[in-house]
Design an enzyme around this catalytic site. Sequence first.
Site, mmCIF file in Angstrom:
data_model
loop_
_atom_site.group_PDB
_atom_site.id
_atom_site.type_symbol
_atom_site.label_atom_id
_atom_site.label_comp_id
_atom_site.label_asym_id
_atom_site.label_seq_id
_atom_site.Cartn_x
_atom_site.Cartn_y
_atom_site.Cartn_z
ATOM 1 N N ASP A 51 33.946 117.251 74.646
ATOM 2 C CA ASP A 51 33.126 116.323 73.874
ATOM 3 C C ASP A 51 33.061 116.699 72.397
ATOM 4 O O ASP A 51 33.014 115.832 71.526
ATOM 5 C CB ASP A 51 31.708 116.283 74.449
ATOM 6 C CG ASP A 51 31.646 115.528 75.765
ATOM 7 O OD1 ASP A 51 32.634 114.849 76.100
ATOM 8 O OD2 ASP A 51 30.618 115.613 76.450
ATOM 9 N N LYS A 170 18.323 115.585 76.781
ATOM 10 C CA LYS A 170 18.017 115.912 78.183
ATOM 11 C C LYS A 170 17.476 117.332 78.301
ATOM 12 O O LYS A 170 16.561 117.596 79.092
ATOM 13 C CB LYS A 170 19.265 115.743 79.050
ATOM 14 C CG LYS A 170 19.060 116.060 80.532
ATOM 15 C CD LYS A 170 20.334 115.802 81.308
ATOM 16 C CE LYS A 170 20.149 116.158 82.779
ATOM 17 N NZ LYS A 170 19.912 117.603 82.994
ATOM 18 N N SER A 171 18.001 118.250 77.501
ATOM 19 C CA SER A 171 17.585 119.649 77.607
ATOM 20 C C SER A 171 16.163 119.873 77.119
ATOM 21 O O SER A 171 15.547 120.884 77.462
ATOM 22 C CB SER A 171 18.562 120.544 76.829
ATOM 23 O OG SER A 171 18.393 120.382 75.437
#
Length: 272
Positions: A51, A170-171
């Site tokens: 990514d 998300k983390s």
Amino acid sequence: MSSGLNKKLWIIENQSERSKTAYAKLEPMLKAAGFIFDEADPELVVTIGGDGTLLSAMHQYEEQLDRIRFVGVHTGHLGFYTDFMADELEKLVEGLCHEKPEQAVRYPLLRVEVKHDGKTTLHYALNESILRRTSQTMVCNVHISDELFEKFRGDGLAISTPTGSTAYNKSIGGAVMHPQVEAMQLAEIASLNNIVFRTLSAPMIVAKKDSIRLCPEKADDYSLTIDQLNFHYEDVTSVDYSLDGASIAFANCAHTPFWERVRTAFIGDGVE
């Protein structure tokens, strides 16, 4: 195999040995299929890595996103935006030969407008943008569509796109959002909440019709992250976020559905 029909293409790979090996195999295959290598003005950009490689490629061609389609080859540990593995190069070439521009899959980009030093600087983010102070607690007024919502105190604030919701967002406790949800997400990073200072202390989903403005207190040590890029601006007066219609296009050749990407990336294939 069908011909590449003189489509203009460029390959960007990272420096890992697996990526270099994949590049050495893929380049002659694409040339044999009739693709033209054009770094300055490609129609297609193939990234080899993960990514991070694709994000770097997007920012390299940020001024040409309206006419470029991307596709990724995964050679690392986690590739949320990549559709092909290093052992699927023949499948990739065949897919690129048959892909049609009008069938490209588009993901929204986050527009980030920074006012600093009496100037305005514009960025676009595929994943997220984070504003924080490097040495002290950040104090920042948060406006939603020009209305003051809260005064934030904490380590920082992260604003993400739907696809970026699976990354840093998300983390820090944010929700995972499907790209068809036209919204931004604002998540707090270690906010201060006590009898004196209060924030919402929960992630916020902000509709596309709205905007987010961060107005930090005057300081000279703010750090602004745009995806994997870091910027240090002096005298930041405001940072405005919106979804203004800009997007990134992915070539639709074996494009993996979003929830399948999420399951593969975070849960794996061992679901019973």
